[in-house]
Scaffold this motif. Structure first.
Motif, PDB file in Angstrom:
ATOM      1  N   ILE A 205     -42.246 -39.013  28.867  1.00 24.84           N
ATOM      2  CA  ILE A 205     -42.476 -40.023  28.168  1.00 24.84           C
ATOM      3  C   ILE A 205     -41.123 -40.215  27.208  1.00 24.84           C
ATOM      4  N   LYS A 206     -40.568 -41.614  27.403  1.00 21.80           N
ATOM      5  CA  LYS A 206     -39.377 -41.942  26.936  1.00 21.80           C
ATOM      6  C   LYS A 206     -39.541 -41.861  25.172  1.00 21.80           C
ATOM      7  N   MET A 207     -38.588 -41.091  24.500  1.00 23.00           N
ATOM      8  CA  MET A 207     -38.482 -40.891  23.230  1.00 23.00           C
ATOM      9  C   MET A 207     -37.455 -41.957  22.621  1.00 23.00           C
ATOM     10  N   GLU A 208     -38.011 -42.483  21.660  1.00 25.66           N
ATOM     11  CA  GLU A 208     -37.297 -43.539  21.073  1.00 25.66           C
ATOM     12  C   GLU A 208     -36.256 -43.006  19.866  1.00 25.66           C
ATOM     13  N   SER A 209     -35.320 -43.523  19.601  1.00 24.36           N
ATOM     14  CA  SER A 209     -34.111 -43.315  18.732  1.00 24.36           C
ATOM     15  C   SER A 209     -33.379 -41.831  18.933  1.00 24.36           C
ATOM     16  N   ARG A 210     -33.424 -41.757  20.232  1.00 29.14           N
ATOM     17  CA  ARG A 210     -32.521 -40.463  20.680  1.00 29.14           C
ATOM     18  C   ARG A 210     -31.200 -40.877  21.358  1.00 29.14           C
ATOM     19  N   ASP A 211     -30.014 -40.221  20.998  1.00 30.63           N
ATOM     20  CA  ASP A 211     -28.828 -40.176  21.600  1.00 30.63           C
ATOM     21  C   ASP A 211     -28.544 -39.537  22.745  1.00 30.63           C
ATOM     22  N   SER A 212     -29.072 -40.194  23.821  1.00 36.74           N
ATOM     23  CA  SER A 212     -29.024 -39.407  25.119  1.00 36.74           C
ATOM     24  C   SER A 212     -27.652 -38.270  25.636  1.00 36.74           C
ATOM     25  N   LYS A 213     -26.655 -38.840  25.043  1.00 33.22           N
ATOM     26  CA  LYS A 213     -25.167 -38.145  25.402  1.00 33.22           C
ATOM     27  C   LYS A 213     -24.940 -37.001  24.655  1.00 33.22           C
ATOM     28  N   SER A 214     -25.700 -37.257  23.416  1.00 36.69           N
ATOM     29  CA  SER A 214     -25.308 -35.791  22.663  1.00 36.69           C
ATOM     30  C   SER A 214     -26.576 -34.842  22.463  1.00 36.69           C
ATOM     31  N   PHE A 215     -27.788 -35.457  22.880  1.00 43.40           N
ATOM     32  CA  PHE A 215     -29.080 -34.743  22.718  1.00 43.40           C
ATOM     33  C   PHE A 215     -29.130 -33.269  23.461  1.00 43.40           C
ATOM     34  N   GLU A 216     -29.547 -32.402  22.675  1.00 36.93           N
ATOM     35  CA  GLU A 216     -29.685 -31.026  23.351  1.00 36.93           C
ATOM     36  C   GLU A 216     -31.109 -30.291  22.871  1.00 36.93           C
ATOM     37  N   VAL A 217     -31.441 -29.620  23.384  1.00 34.91           N
ATOM     38  CA  VAL A 217     -32.546 -28.629  22.990  1.00 34.91           C
ATOM     39  C   VAL A 217     -32.192 -27.370  22.610  1.00 34.91           C
ATOM     40  N   LEU A 218     -32.484 -27.074  21.210  1.00 33.82           N
ATOM     41  CA  LEU A 218     -32.126 -25.770  20.621  1.00 33.82           C
ATOM     42  C   LEU A 218     -32.901 -24.552  20.960  1.00 33.82           C
ATOM     43  N   ASN A 219     -34.093 -24.720  20.833  1.00 37.09           N
ATOM     44  CA  ASN A 219     -35.372 -23.655  21.249  1.00 37.09           C
ATOM     45  C   ASN A 219     -36.622 -24.666  21.175  1.00 37.09           C
ATOM     46  N   GLY A 220     -37.568 -23.715  21.163  1.00 39.68           N
ATOM     47  CA  GLY A 220     -39.097 -24.598  21.264  1.00 39.68           C
ATOM     48  C   GLY A 220     -39.326 -25.343  19.951  1.00 39.68           C
ATOM     49  N   TYR A 221     -38.830 -25.248  19.046  1.00 42.68           N
ATOM     50  CA  TYR A 221     -39.234 -25.925  17.861  1.00 42.68           C
ATOM     51  C   TYR A 221     -37.980 -27.025  17.370  1.00 42.68           C
ATOM     52  N   TYR A 222     -36.761 -27.042  17.747  1.00 44.98           N
ATOM     53  CA  TYR A 222     -35.834 -27.790  17.428  1.00 44.98           C
ATOM     54  C   TYR A 222     -34.795 -28.353  18.446  1.00 44.98           C
ATOM     55  N   THR A 223     -34.641 -29.686  18.251  1.00 46.85           N
ATOM     56  CA  THR A 223     -33.539 -30.423  19.212  1.00 46.85           C
ATOM     57  C   THR A 223     -32.770 -31.251  18.187  1.00 46.85           C
ATOM     58  N   LYS A 224     -31.699 -31.844  18.804  1.00 47.57           N
ATOM     59  CA  LYS A 224     -30.812 -32.315  17.976  1.00 47.57           C
ATOM     60  C   LYS A 224     -29.941 -33.395  18.786  1.00 47.57           C
ATOM     61  N   ASP A 225     -29.486 -34.432  18.122  1.00 52.64           N
ATOM     62  CA  ASP A 225     -28.436 -35.211  18.739  1.00 52.64           C
ATOM     63  C   ASP A 225     -27.265 -35.521  17.749  1.00 52.64           C
ATOM     64  N   ILE A 226     -26.294 -36.457  18.086  1.00 51.38           N
ATOM     65  CA  ILE A 226     -25.556 -36.730  17.192  1.00 51.38           C
ATOM     66  C   ILE A 226     -25.763 -37.228  15.556  1.00 51.38           C
ATOM     67  N   ASN A 227     -27.067 -37.834  15.482  1.00 56.79           N
ATOM     68  CA  ASN A 227     -27.508 -38.490  14.564  1.00 56.79           C
ATOM     69  C   ASN A 227     -28.356 -37.890  13.509  1.00 56.79           C
ATOM     70  N   ASN A 228     -29.249 -36.969  14.167  1.00 54.55           N
ATOM     71  CA  ASN A 228     -30.529 -36.190  13.421  1.00 54.55           C
ATOM     72  C   ASN A 228     -30.977 -34.943  14.149  1.00 54.55           C
ATOM     73  N   VAL A 229     -31.664 -34.162  13.391  1.00 46.28           N
ATOM     74  CA  VAL A 229     -32.114 -32.852  13.768  1.00 46.28           C
ATOM     75  C   VAL A 229     -33.610 -32.948  13.972  1.00 46.28           C
ATOM     76  N   TYR A 230     -34.276 -32.532  14.922  1.00 43.96           N
ATOM     77  CA  TYR A 230     -35.780 -32.879  15.079  1.00 43.96           C
ATOM     78  C   TYR A 230     -36.482 -31.363  15.289  1.00 43.96           C
ATOM     79  N   SER A 231     -37.496 -31.509  14.457  1.00 43.24           N
ATOM     80  CA  SER A 231     -38.440 -30.294  14.500  1.00 43.24           C
ATOM     81  C   SER A 231     -39.788 -30.658  15.111  1.00 43.24           C
TER      82      SER A 231
END
Length: 217
Positions: free
Chosen positions: A91-117
């Motif tokens: 499913i497409k995720m909203e408000s994510r920057d594809s170029k900078s998006f990375e998976v950090l582990n099973g709890y955290y991801t981030k892009d150039i603008n935000n961190v996600y838990s």
């Protein structure tokens, strides 16, 4: 008789979905010709997760609309991205920057603008300085977090994970995201999953009352 065999074989094939090898063997050795049915179920097993075939991207055999197969990357942990979008479980995720998006582990991801838990924006999270620690802890230049929850007043510079969800900084000791009142960070030692002690007291988490019980050593 043929109907009974068909029902029996279909049941066997359904159970065998948990084992690709067993399933394929059942198909080949079936007493009747299941044909397309066997081929279909083998396709389901083969294409679990993200899969690209003939220029189309699928997740668990469901087509991902407008996904770009040429730039598509499976990032692991059910995440993926292409040149323009980020996906979770197809499913497409909203408000994510594809170029900078990375998976950090099973709890955290981030892009150039935000961190996600757990796919929610981490309040005040700083992607430039954010680092993942042990035991679901993390920190950035300004704050310390346990999963998606901020640890109030914790000092990022001196913060240290002790194990078993205990942690400390130069001033305090914490269990999960909660401060242990009166605990001495200079002498604290972990006993087990629920207990720790310092030079003065032993601290044990009480599941019934959902709080630490402090007793004199």
């Amino acid at each position: 008789m043929k109907r009974i065999l068909l029902i029996t074989c279909f049941f066997t094939l359904t159970i065998s979905l948990f084992s690709k090898t067993k399933f394929s063997t059942e198909c080949r050795n079936s007493p009747i010709n299941l044909g397309i049915l066997c081929a279909h179920f083998e396709e389901v097993i083969e294409h679990k997760g993200y899969y690209i075939k003939k220029g189309k991207v699928t997740y668990n055999d469901k087509k991902i609309k407008k996904a770009d197969s040429k730039t598509f990357q499976d990032l692991g942990g059910k995440y993926a991205k292409d040149e323009k979008n980020v996906y979770f479980e197809g499913i497409k995720m909203e408000s994510r920057d594809s170029k900078s998006f990375e998976v950090l582990n099973g709890y955290y991801t981030k892009d150039i603008n935000n961190v996600y838990s757990l796919n929610e924006r981490l309040e005040d999270g700083d992607p430039k300085s954010f680092v993942v620690l042990e035991d679901e802890f993390s920190k950035d230049a300004n704050n310390v977090y346990f999963v998606e929850r901020k640890i109030k007043n914790a000092d990022p510079k001196s913060f240290e994970v002790l194990g078993n969800r205990f942690s400390k900084d130069k001033e305090s000791v914490y269990y999960y995201e909660e401060k242990i009142a009166g605990a001495d960070p200079g002498t604290i030692k972990i006993i087990d999953l629920y207990s720790a002690k310092d030079k003065n007291y032993t601290y044990k988490y009480d599941n019934k009352n959902r709080g630490m019980i402090k007793t004199k050593n």
